[in-house]
Design a protein around this motif. Sequence first.
Motif, PDB file in Angstrom:
ATOM      1  N   ASN A   1      -8.109-112.669 -69.217  1.00  0.00           N
ATOM      2  CA  ASN A   1      -9.183-112.038 -68.440  1.00  0.00           C
ATOM      3  C   ASN A   1      -8.718-111.655 -67.032  1.00  0.00           C
ATOM      4  O   ASN A   1      -9.258-112.126 -66.037  1.00  0.00           O
ATOM      5  CB  ASN A   1     -10.393-112.974 -68.364  1.00  0.00           C
ATOM      6  CG  ASN A   1     -11.639-112.247 -67.853  1.00  0.00           C
ATOM      7  OD1 ASN A   1     -11.787-111.053 -68.072  1.00  0.00           O
ATOM      8  ND2 ASN A   1     -12.507-112.974 -67.173  1.00  0.00           N
ATOM      9  N   LEU A   2      -7.709-110.794 -66.973  1.00  0.00           N
ATOM     10  CA  LEU A   2      -7.161-110.338 -65.698  1.00  0.00           C
ATOM     11  C   LEU A   2      -7.249-108.819 -65.612  1.00  0.00           C
ATOM     12  O   LEU A   2      -7.126-108.110 -66.613  1.00  0.00           O
ATOM     13  CB  LEU A   2      -5.712-110.782 -65.545  1.00  0.00           C
ATOM     14  CG  LEU A   2      -5.473-112.293 -65.524  1.00  0.00           C
ATOM     15  CD1 LEU A   2      -3.981-112.581 -65.508  1.00  0.00           C
ATOM     16  CD2 LEU A   2      -6.160-112.939 -64.320  1.00  0.00           C
ATOM     17  N   SER A   3      -7.410-108.304 -64.381  1.00  0.00           N
ATOM     18  CA  SER A   3      -7.585-106.864 -64.185  1.00  0.00           C
ATOM     19  C   SER A   3      -6.770-106.365 -63.002  1.00  0.00           C
ATOM     20  O   SER A   3      -6.551-107.100 -62.027  1.00  0.00           O
ATOM     21  CB  SER A   3      -9.062-106.520 -63.931  1.00  0.00           C
ATOM     22  OG  SER A   3      -9.870-106.871 -65.027  1.00  0.00           O
ATOM     23  N   LEU A   4      -6.351-105.120 -63.120  1.00  0.00           N
ATOM     24  CA  LEU A   4      -5.808-104.377 -61.987  1.00  0.00           C
ATOM     25  C   LEU A   4      -6.760-103.227 -61.730  1.00  0.00           C
ATOM     26  O   LEU A   4      -6.972-102.372 -62.595  1.00  0.00           O
ATOM     27  CB  LEU A   4      -4.401-103.849 -62.293  1.00  0.00           C
ATOM     28  CG  LEU A   4      -3.842-102.834 -61.275  1.00  0.00           C
ATOM     29  CD1 LEU A   4      -3.714-103.467 -59.892  1.00  0.00           C
ATOM     30  CD2 LEU A   4      -2.514-102.268 -61.746  1.00  0.00           C
ATOM     31  N   ARG A   5      -7.339-103.204 -60.523  1.00  0.00           N
ATOM     32  CA  ARG A   5      -8.335-102.191 -60.188  1.00  0.00           C
ATOM     33  C   ARG A   5      -7.799-101.289 -59.073  1.00  0.00           C
ATOM     34  O   ARG A   5      -7.211-101.771 -58.115  1.00  0.00           O
ATOM     35  CB  ARG A   5      -9.640-102.842 -59.726  1.00  0.00           C
ATOM     36  CG  ARG A   5     -10.202-103.871 -60.693  1.00  0.00           C
ATOM     37  CD  ARG A   5     -11.335-104.647 -60.042  1.00  0.00           C
ATOM     38  NE  ARG A   5     -11.824-105.728 -60.904  1.00  0.00           N
ATOM     39  CZ  ARG A   5     -12.703-106.654 -60.496  1.00  0.00           C
ATOM     40  NH1 ARG A   5     -13.173-106.626 -59.257  1.00  0.00           N
ATOM     41  NH2 ARG A   5     -13.088-107.594 -61.332  1.00  0.00           N
ATOM     42  N   ILE A   6      -8.030 -99.999 -59.235  1.00  0.00           N
ATOM     43  CA  ILE A   6      -7.644 -99.023 -58.224  1.00  0.00           C
ATOM     44  C   ILE A   6      -8.874 -98.197 -57.875  1.00  0.00           C
ATOM     45  O   ILE A   6      -9.566 -97.690 -58.761  1.00  0.00           O
ATOM     46  CB  ILE A   6      -6.514 -98.099 -58.737  1.00  0.00           C
ATOM     47  CG1 ILE A   6      -5.272 -98.915 -59.080  1.00  0.00           C
ATOM     48  CG2 ILE A   6      -6.177 -97.030 -57.696  1.00  0.00           C
ATOM     49  CD1 ILE A   6      -4.173 -98.098 -59.742  1.00  0.00           C
ATOM     50  N   ASP A   7      -9.142 -98.072 -56.589  1.00  0.00           N
ATOM     51  CA  ASP A   7     -10.259 -97.251 -56.106  1.00  0.00           C
ATOM     52  C   ASP A   7      -9.745 -96.394 -54.951  1.00  0.00           C
ATOM     53  O   ASP A   7      -9.586 -96.862 -53.835  1.00  0.00           O
ATOM     54  CB  ASP A   7     -11.420 -98.129 -55.652  1.00  0.00           C
ATOM     55  CG  ASP A   7     -12.656 -97.310 -55.255  1.00  0.00           C
ATOM     56  OD1 ASP A   7     -12.529 -96.076 -55.124  1.00  0.00           O
ATOM     57  OD2 ASP A   7     -13.734 -97.905 -55.068  1.00  0.00           O
ATOM     58  N   ASP A   8      -9.452 -95.141 -55.238  1.00  0.00           N
ATOM     59  CA  ASP A   8      -8.922 -94.210 -54.246  1.00  0.00           C
ATOM     60  C   ASP A   8      -9.994 -93.186 -53.911  1.00  0.00           C
ATOM     61  O   ASP A   8     -10.157 -92.185 -54.605  1.00  0.00           O
ATOM     62  CB  ASP A   8      -7.664 -93.522 -54.792  1.00  0.00           C
ATOM     63  CG  ASP A   8      -7.029 -92.560 -53.787  1.00  0.00           C
ATOM     64  OD1 ASP A   8      -7.557 -92.431 -52.662  1.00  0.00           O
ATOM     65  OD2 ASP A   8      -6.014 -91.932 -54.121  1.00  0.00           O
ATOM     66  N   GLN A   9     -10.762 -93.479 -52.870  1.00  0.00           N
ATOM     67  CA  GLN A   9     -11.831 -92.578 -52.422  1.00  0.00           C
ATOM     68  C   GLN A   9     -12.761 -92.208 -53.578  1.00  0.00           C
ATOM     69  O   GLN A   9     -13.149 -91.045 -53.735  1.00  0.00           O
ATOM     70  CB  GLN A   9     -11.231 -91.297 -51.821  1.00  0.00           C
ATOM     71  CG  GLN A   9     -10.282 -91.517 -50.669  1.00  0.00           C
ATOM     72  CD  GLN A   9     -11.002 -91.752 -49.355  1.00  0.00           C
ATOM     73  OE1 GLN A   9     -12.151 -92.165 -49.332  1.00  0.00           O
ATOM     74  NE2 GLN A   9     -10.332 -91.486 -48.239  1.00  0.00           N
ATOM     75  N   GLY A  10     -13.116 -93.186 -54.377  1.00  0.00           N
ATOM     76  CA  GLY A  10     -14.026 -92.937 -55.490  1.00  0.00           C
ATOM     77  C   GLY A  10     -13.346 -92.638 -56.805  1.00  0.00           C
ATOM     78  O   GLY A  10     -13.996 -92.624 -57.853  1.00  0.00           O
ATOM     79  N   LYS A  11     -12.044 -92.379 -56.777  1.00  0.00           N
ATOM     80  CA  LYS A  11     -11.281 -92.178 -58.017  1.00  0.00           C
ATOM     81  C   LYS A  11     -10.869 -93.564 -58.517  1.00  0.00           C
ATOM     82  O   LYS A  11      -9.968 -94.182 -57.959  1.00  0.00           O
ATOM     83  CB  LYS A  11     -10.063 -91.295 -57.769  1.00  0.00           C
ATOM     84  CG  LYS A  11     -10.385 -89.920 -57.224  1.00  0.00           C
ATOM     85  CD  LYS A  11      -9.106 -89.139 -56.948  1.00  0.00           C
ATOM     86  CE  LYS A  11      -9.394 -87.793 -56.329  1.00  0.00           C
ATOM     87  NZ  LYS A  11      -9.950 -87.902 -54.967  1.00  0.00           N
ATOM     88  N   LYS A  12     -11.530 -94.025 -59.561  1.00  0.00           N
ATOM     89  CA  LYS A  12     -11.379 -95.418 -59.975  1.00  0.00           C
ATOM     90  C   LYS A  12     -10.624 -95.538 -61.297  1.00  0.00           C
ATOM     91  O   LYS A  12     -10.812 -94.735 -62.208  1.00  0.00           O
ATOM     92  CB  LYS A  12     -12.753 -96.074 -60.110  1.00  0.00           C
ATOM     93  CG  LYS A  12     -13.531 -96.145 -58.796  1.00  0.00           C
ATOM     94  CD  LYS A  12     -14.868 -96.842 -58.992  1.00  0.00           C
ATOM     95  CE  LYS A  12     -15.629 -96.929 -57.679  1.00  0.00           C
ATOM     96  NZ  LYS A  12     -16.926 -97.622 -57.838  1.00  0.00           N
ATOM     97  N   VAL A  13      -9.787 -96.579 -61.363  1.00  0.00           N
ATOM     98  CA  VAL A  13      -9.092 -96.936 -62.599  1.00  0.00           C
ATOM     99  C   VAL A  13      -9.139 -98.460 -62.730  1.00  0.00           C
ATOM    100  O   VAL A  13      -8.907 -99.178 -61.761  1.00  0.00           O
ATOM    101  CB  VAL A  13      -7.611 -96.481 -62.597  1.00  0.00           C
ATOM    102  CG1 VAL A  13      -7.003 -96.725 -63.985  1.00  0.00           C
ATOM    103  CG2 VAL A  13      -7.479 -95.021 -62.217  1.00  0.00           C
ATOM    104  N   ASN A  14      -9.424 -98.915 -63.937  1.00  0.00           N
ATOM    105  CA  ASN A  14      -9.453-100.356 -64.186  1.00  0.00           C
ATOM    106  C   ASN A  14      -8.604-100.657 -65.426  1.00  0.00           C
ATOM    107  O   ASN A  14      -8.883-100.176 -66.522  1.00  0.00           O
ATOM    108  CB  ASN A  14     -10.889-100.836 -64.405  1.00  0.00           C
ATOM    109  CG  ASN A  14     -10.958-102.346 -64.568  1.00  0.00           C
ATOM    110  OD1 ASN A  14     -10.125-103.075 -64.035  1.00  0.00           O
ATOM    111  ND2 ASN A  14     -11.937-102.825 -65.317  1.00  0.00           N
ATOM    112  N   PHE A  15      -7.524-101.448 -65.221  1.00  0.00           N
ATOM    113  CA  PHE A  15      -6.688-101.928 -66.323  1.00  0.00           C
ATOM    114  C   PHE A  15      -7.080-103.388 -66.579  1.00  0.00           C
ATOM    115  O   PHE A  15      -6.861-104.238 -65.716  1.00  0.00           O
ATOM    116  CB  PHE A  15      -5.202-101.854 -65.960  1.00  0.00           C
ATOM    117  CG  PHE A  15      -4.714-100.473 -65.620  1.00  0.00           C
ATOM    118  CD1 PHE A  15      -4.215 -99.631 -66.603  1.00  0.00           C
ATOM    119  CD2 PHE A  15      -4.749-100.019 -64.309  1.00  0.00           C
ATOM    120  CE1 PHE A  15      -3.754 -98.369 -66.285  1.00  0.00           C
ATOM    121  CE2 PHE A  15      -4.292 -98.755 -63.979  1.00  0.00           C
ATOM    122  CZ  PHE A  15      -3.789 -97.925 -64.974  1.00  0.00           C
TER     123      PHE A  15
END
Length: 655
Positions: free
Chosen positions: A166-180
């Motif tokens: 249950n681990l995640s890498l989250r990216i939020d670049d000015q509203g451009k979101k990615v969740n691994f």
Amino acid sequence: MRTKKQWFFLILKIIIVLVILALSGIYFFRDTLLQQALEKAKNKFDQQYNANFIVEKAKFIGTTSVELENIHLIPQQADTLLSVEKIRTEVSLLQLLTGEVQLKNLEMRNGFIQLVKNENGRNFDAFLKKENTKETTNEKRNYAKLVNRILTQILNLIPSEMNLENLSLRIDDQGKKVNFHMNNLSLINHQLATKIDVKTNTLNQKWNINGFANPREKRADLLFTSADTSKIQIPYIDEKFGLKSSFNKIRLKLDNLEMSFGKLHLDGVASIENFTINHPKIAKKDVVLQNAQFDYRFLLGSDFISIDSTSSAQLNKIKIKPYLEYNTEEDTIYKLKLNIENMKAQDFITSLPEGLFTHFTGMEAEGSFDYHLDFVFNKNKPNQLVFDSKLNKRNLRIVKYGEANLEKLNAEFTYRAIENGVPQRPVFVGASNPYFTPLELISPYLKHAVLTNEDPSFMRHRGFISEAFKQSIVKNIRTKKFARGASTISMQLVKNVFLTREKTLSRKLEEILLVYILENNRIASKERMLEVYFNVIEWGPNVYGIGEAAEFYFQKKPIDLTLTECLYLASIVPKPKKFMWQFDSEGNQKSYAQKNQRFIKNLMLRRGLIIPDDTIGQSIPIHISGRARSFLKLKIVQDTIAIDSLDILEPEFIN
């Protein structure tokens, strides 16, 4: 009195007792040492990175297991960078003392790393800043030692066995979101397996990563695939850069990572299947690489980084032996060698990436060829550039043309320029067009002036000018952008007649290959190529061909143009739609335009294309008398009848 043997055993016993006492001390005070280490880390994060490092619980379990609970890394006035509920790992106490830490087992659950960029900045900026060091040194960087140290440290931090939940890498670049997100990742007996859920604003998919991983022996063989029948789409870069890309599977293999005799060897294989990419700067449609593989042999020394010549790359049926080197031993030198051993021409055509060479679709060829490129660029001596390109043909010939039928140059055809994807009006290249002008009916002055300004060696070269190409490379490297091209008339002709004016990688590559085929298979004579060129290129807004141009500017036939008029027409070929900026408000040419035309004339004189007598009576500036005059930004009073003469007009024209 003790003998030497007795003394030896006595000293040995004392040493053993001291070691036991030391280890016992470390064991009994290990939690205290752990807290001190965490406190030291906390102070470092606070002072150097302006971030709070929090561990709510930390303790040893047994002699080697360390358990941490509720770990957080929170930059000041920024979003949390890391948060994990529980971490448990095994470390050697001896390694803790020596600093060479290798994780053995790792368990981690319920956590995330998140990288955030918003109006307040980035929550990881502090960790990217270079440390200020007052010490300066003239010692050169040792690339082999540097890379070996970095890779070794990274591999040491990868445990030999692990279980992540249950681990995640989250990216939020000015509203451009990615969740691994990983529900579970396991590495047991060197076998790694995990599924990753990938979510963005527009995408939801599942990835599989499986394979072999042995960080202690520095070997791995991993396979990235989709968990369903769809292709893996690479997230984030489509929203960020408009670059869409996907693939069926990627294999990454590391066979050897070894430091010997001061050199670092890095060997392995990387391959990709059905890689698809789409970007307006690359091509108008999807570009697909069905199969590509790179058997790499990286070699690093104290002052060089290279891809060894024993490496090989394969794109479908095209096999390439590359050599690439960056060397700083004396000067900064870049080297590139490419070798394609003898292969069938048809295999080469069918192996080209789909969508990148659309005008070659359906082309058939016979024979074979081999190709060799030798490129050397010395940053400190740029004029010593080496660019040696050789293609050796063996009964090579085109038996069927694709979409770009080069044979049509020898017959009458209809030409339509395409601007911004929009076809322009049709221009018939043939005798039934009253504006079509055979080469012999074009003023020799104009032929010489255009060739002098655009491509002086056109009648001799085979589509490319080696020296101009070299100078173009030098300038582009110096300016770190495409500041200068090396376009010949052959390339301009192919671009105009067979391709579009779009600025894409696809169009440029097609242009180079089509020019080579046109020139080296003698499909059309130089005279016919020049004739078509003069009758299709743009000479002004909606003005195509020299017949229209001579009338548009001077109300003349091309054969009747004067030397001065020909010099002017040659000068506007690079930017025909901006011809009006050469003139002032009184209709006279500006000084820079006159200077440019004098330069062309002087070149023609030096090369014997004209003689001094040809310049008699040829004055500059020139006078635009045709329809082109309406495009000039003239003063209103310039071309109107004087107010004093208005009385001669009929009364009904004066109100």
